[in-house]
Enzyme design. Structure first.
Site, short mmCIF file in Angstrom:
data_model
loop_
_atom_site.label_atom_id
_atom_site.label_comp_id
_atom_site.label_asym_id
_atom_site.label_seq_id
_atom_site.Cartn_x
_atom_site.Cartn_y
_atom_site.Cartn_z
N THR A 109 0.82 -1.21 0.00
CA THR A 109 0.00 0.00 0.00
C THR A 109 0.86 1.26 0.00
O THR A 109 2.00 1.24 0.47
CB THR A 109 -0.91 0.01 1.26
OG1 THR A 109 -1.43 1.32 1.45
CG2 THR A 109 -0.15 -0.37 2.52
N ASP A 110 0.29 2.35 -0.49
CA ASP A 110 1.03 3.63 -0.45
C ASP A 110 1.20 4.14 0.98
O ASP A 110 1.98 5.05 1.23
CB ASP A 110 0.34 4.69 -1.32
CG ASP A 110 -1.06 5.08 -0.84
OD1 ASP A 110 -1.61 4.44 0.07
OD2 ASP A 110 -1.62 6.05 -1.41
N GLU A 111 0.46 3.52 1.93
CA GLU A 111 0.55 4.00 3.31
C GLU A 111 1.91 3.69 3.94
O GLU A 111 2.26 4.26 4.97
CB GLU A 111 -0.61 3.43 4.15
CG GLU A 111 -1.94 3.83 3.53
CD GLU A 111 -3.15 3.64 4.41
OE1 GLU A 111 -3.02 3.61 5.63
OE2 GLU A 111 -4.25 3.54 3.83
N LYS A 171 2.00 -3.68 7.09
CA LYS A 171 2.11 -3.87 5.64
C LYS A 171 3.57 -3.65 5.19
O LYS A 171 4.07 -4.34 4.32
CB LYS A 171 1.18 -2.91 4.88
CG LYS A 171 -0.30 -3.21 5.01
CD LYS A 171 -0.69 -4.58 4.45
CE LYS A 171 -0.57 -4.67 2.94
NZ LYS A 171 -1.07 -5.97 2.43
N TYR A 206 -1.46 -0.51 11.02
CA TYR A 206 -1.76 -1.14 9.71
C TYR A 206 -0.60 -0.92 8.74
O TYR A 206 -0.06 -1.88 8.17
CB TYR A 206 -3.06 -0.56 9.12
CG TYR A 206 -3.22 -0.83 7.63
CD1 TYR A 206 -3.39 -2.13 7.14
CD2 TYR A 206 -3.18 0.21 6.70
CE1 TYR A 206 -3.52 -2.39 5.78
CE2 TYR A 206 -3.32 -0.04 5.33
CZ TYR A 206 -3.48 -1.34 4.87
OH TYR A 206 -3.61 -1.58 3.53
P1 NAD Z 1 -10.48 -6.36 2.52
O1 NAD Z 1 -10.38 -6.07 3.97
O2 NAD Z 1 -11.72 -6.02 1.78
O3 NAD Z 1 -10.22 -7.92 2.28
C1 NAD Z 1 -9.23 -8.65 2.92
C2 NAD Z 1 -9.51 -10.13 2.67
O4 NAD Z 1 -8.47 -10.90 3.30
C3 NAD Z 1 -10.84 -10.62 3.27
O5 NAD Z 1 -11.52 -11.42 2.33
C4 NAD Z 1 -10.42 -11.44 4.47
O6 NAD Z 1 -11.33 -12.48 4.79
C5 NAD Z 1 -9.07 -11.99 4.02
N1 NAD Z 1 -8.19 -12.34 5.15
C6 NAD Z 1 -7.89 -11.58 6.23
N2 NAD Z 1 -7.06 -12.25 7.04
C7 NAD Z 1 -6.82 -13.45 6.44
C8 NAD Z 1 -6.03 -14.57 6.78
N3 NAD Z 1 -5.32 -14.61 7.91
N4 NAD Z 1 -5.99 -15.62 5.94
C9 NAD Z 1 -6.72 -15.61 4.78
N5 NAD Z 1 -7.50 -14.57 4.41
C10 NAD Z 1 -7.54 -13.52 5.24
O7 NAD Z 1 -9.20 -5.69 1.88
P2 NAD Z 1 -8.98 -4.99 0.46
O8 NAD Z 1 -9.35 -3.57 0.57
O9 NAD Z 1 -9.56 -5.84 -0.60
O10 NAD Z 1 -7.39 -5.04 0.38
C11 NAD Z 1 -6.73 -6.12 -0.25
C12 NAD Z 1 -5.24 -5.89 -0.19
O11 NAD Z 1 -4.91 -4.67 -0.84
C13 NAD Z 1 -4.69 -5.77 1.22
O12 NAD Z 1 -3.45 -6.43 1.27
C14 NAD Z 1 -4.51 -4.28 1.42
O13 NAD Z 1 -3.47 -4.02 2.35
C15 NAD Z 1 -4.15 -3.85 0.02
N6 NAD Z 1 -4.50 -2.45 -0.32
C16 NAD Z 1 -5.79 -2.01 -0.17
C17 NAD Z 1 -6.12 -0.72 -0.54
C18 NAD Z 1 -7.53 -0.20 -0.42
O14 NAD Z 1 -7.76 1.00 -0.63
N7 NAD Z 1 -8.52 -1.03 -0.12
C19 NAD Z 1 -5.13 0.13 -1.05
C20 NAD Z 1 -3.82 -0.35 -1.19
C21 NAD Z 1 -3.53 -1.66 -0.82
P1 TYD Z 2 -10.13 5.12 4.95
O1 TYD Z 2 -11.17 4.78 3.96
O2 TYD Z 2 -10.19 4.53 6.32
O3 TYD Z 2 -8.73 4.82 4.26
P2 TYD Z 2 -7.21 5.16 4.77
O4 TYD Z 2 -7.26 5.68 6.15
O5 TYD Z 2 -6.58 3.82 4.72
O6 TYD Z 2 -6.68 6.14 3.79
O7 TYD Z 2 -10.10 6.72 5.12
C1 TYD Z 2 -9.90 7.58 4.02
C2 TYD Z 2 -9.85 8.99 4.57
O8 TYD Z 2 -11.13 9.32 5.11
C3 TYD Z 2 -8.87 9.18 5.72
O9 TYD Z 2 -8.32 10.49 5.65
C4 TYD Z 2 -9.74 9.08 6.96
C5 TYD Z 2 -11.06 9.65 6.50
N1 TYD Z 2 -12.27 9.10 7.14
C6 TYD Z 2 -13.21 9.98 7.72
O10 TYD Z 2 -13.04 11.21 7.71
N2 TYD Z 2 -14.31 9.43 8.31
C7 TYD Z 2 -14.54 8.10 8.34
O11 TYD Z 2 -15.57 7.66 8.90
C8 TYD Z 2 -13.59 7.21 7.72
C9 TYD Z 2 -13.80 5.74 7.73
C10 TYD Z 2 -12.48 7.78 7.14
#
Ligand code: NAD
Ligand code: TYD
Length: 341
Positions: free
Chosen positions: A123-125, A151, A147
């Site tokens: 992730t970019d985080e 990561k 988190y």
């Molecule tokens: P999500 O939370 O929607 O899904 C995570 C999935 O992983 C779920 O289906 C969960 O059941 C499964 N999981 C959790 N723990 C597990 C374990 N121990 N064994 C097997 N399965 C397990 O997440 P997402 O938003 O789809 O993110 C997917 C990936 O992308 C993650 O690695 C996250 O760090 C990365 N990512 C997400 C974002 C975003 O904006 N959502 C951005 C950048 C990177």
């Molecule tokens: P989020 O979707 O939790 O993603 P991330 O923190 O991983 O970037 O949050 C996106 C942005 O929105 C972040 O600046 C936090 C803010 N946020 C709120 O202001 N209110 C909320 O209820 C949530 C969930 C996030």
């Protein structure tokens, strides 16, 4: 090619599985997912009848389950993770377990045989808060939430298997994704569904934190291209250059859903809240030939349309475990909320 897709029942993983089966006729997919609160088998329901698709319920920290699921696989795409920053602030244990130890278990099983690619979804985080400019892949990592730190640990461990054992690892660092099937704890699906229910939209702090929003299908297309083209040992940023403050995102959601502006509430900020993320994506553009295609306006319209058409999906989620989570995360803060930032 046979791929093991871990975390494939979550948001990005299920979009990826759907796109991969549709666009890559030679690929076969096994999804391994623990089905935590965030993973839902129904996210993959439409793929069940495809003979190239198989689902296994299991934990990436479980060596036996992982080695069985990985049998005969040429590549692993590791989406499985605990993913919500706010939950990691409450309790980091499951984050360290899945996002670091789970990666180790996968890598150990992976290196027992000759395979093509281990794609670690990061992730970019991991760059931390970027007040000015854009992060490039060679920047020093400075994660600030449990988190992001977990990561960062996961991707560093994966890369160490490339330098130490020659395991063909590629890492991606995407910006904030949004789109269909996103669990409604994250900003965009939470605000869309709250707006559709006439419930408050809780903005953290002054609402001026910025994120670069990437439509999930653009991310999935990038991942498929990376699997096809990437050299091992590479790290790629994936971002759309669609930077918006949370206030701007909220205004767009109010406009698209037709909800009342009075729903907006400014609440106590998230501890250690990263102000901004922004990515330089020259590497993926030049080496892989990928570019985001979906504008934020178009992506948000598609996303709101999906939540409008799939009310039962999110209503079921919001009436379960989520309700307790929401109360403990937002209850007091909403009671003490303000109407302006
Ligand atoms: P999500 O939370 O929607 O899904 C995570 C999935 O992983 C779920 O289906 C969960 O059941 C499964 N999981 C959790 N723990 C597990 C374990 N121990 N064994 C097997 N399965 C397990 O997440 P997402 O938003 O789809 O993110 C997917 C990936 O992308 C993650 O690695 C996250 O760090 C990365 N990512 C997400 C974002 C975003 O904006 N959502 C951005 C950048 C990177
Ligand atoms: P989020 O979707 O939790 O993603 P991330 O923190 O991983 O970037 O949050 C996106 C942005 O929105 C972040 O600046 C936090 C803010 N946020 C709120 O202001 N209110 C909320 O209820 C949530 C969930 C996030």
């Amino acid at each position: 090619m046979r791929l093991l897709v871990t975390g494939g029942a979550g948001f990005i993983g299920s979009n990826f599985a759907r796109m991969a089966l549709k666009t890559m006729p030679d690929w076969e997919l096994t999804v391994l997912d623990k089905l935590t609160y965030a993973g839902r088998k129904e996210n993959l329901e439409d793929l069940d009848s495809d003979p190239r698709f198989k689902f296994i319920r299991g934990d990436i920290c479980d060596e036996k389950a992982v080695s069985e699921a990985m049998e005969g696989c040429d590549a692993v795409v590791n989406f499985a993770a605990e993913t919500h920053v706010d939950r990691s602030i409450d309790d980091s244990a499951s984050f360290v377990r899945t996002d670091v130890e789970g990666v180790r278990v996968l890598l150990e099983a992976f290196r027992k045989e000759e395979r093509q690619l281990f794609l670690q979804i990061s992730t970019d985080e991991v760059y931390g808060s970027v007040e000015k400019g854009n992060s490039v892949e060679t920047d020093q990592l400075a994660p600030r939430s449990p988190y992001a730190a977990s990561k960062a640990g996961g991707e560093l461990l994966a890369m160490s298997y490339w330098t130490t054992y020659g395991v063909p690892v590629t890492v991606t660092r995407a910006s904030n994704n949004y789109g269909p099937f996103q669990y409604p704890e994250k900003l965009i699906p939470l605000f869309i569904t709250n707006a559709m229910n006439g419930e408050p939209l809780p903005l953290y702090g002054d609402g001026l934190n910025r994120r670069d929003w990437l439509f999930v299908e653009d991310n999935c297309r990038a991942l498929i291209m990376i699997i096809e083209k990437s050299e091992p040992g590479r790290i790629y940023n994936i971002g759309a250059g669609q930077e918006h403050t949370n206030r701007e995102v909220t205004s767009s959601i109010l406009e698209i859903t037709g909800a009342d502006r009075n729903l907006v509430r400014y609440i106590e900020d998230r501890p250690g809240h990263d102000r901004r993320y922004a990515l330089n994506v020259s590497l993926i553009e030049n080496e892989i030939g990928w570019k985001a295609e979906t504008s934020f306006e178009e992506g948000l319209r598609k996303t709101a349309g999906w939540y409008r058409g799939n009310r039962t999906w999110w209503q079921k989620i919001k009436s379960g475990e989520f309700r307790e989570y929401y109360l403990s995360m937002y209850g007091d803060r909403l009671t003490n909320s303000r109407e302006s930032g």
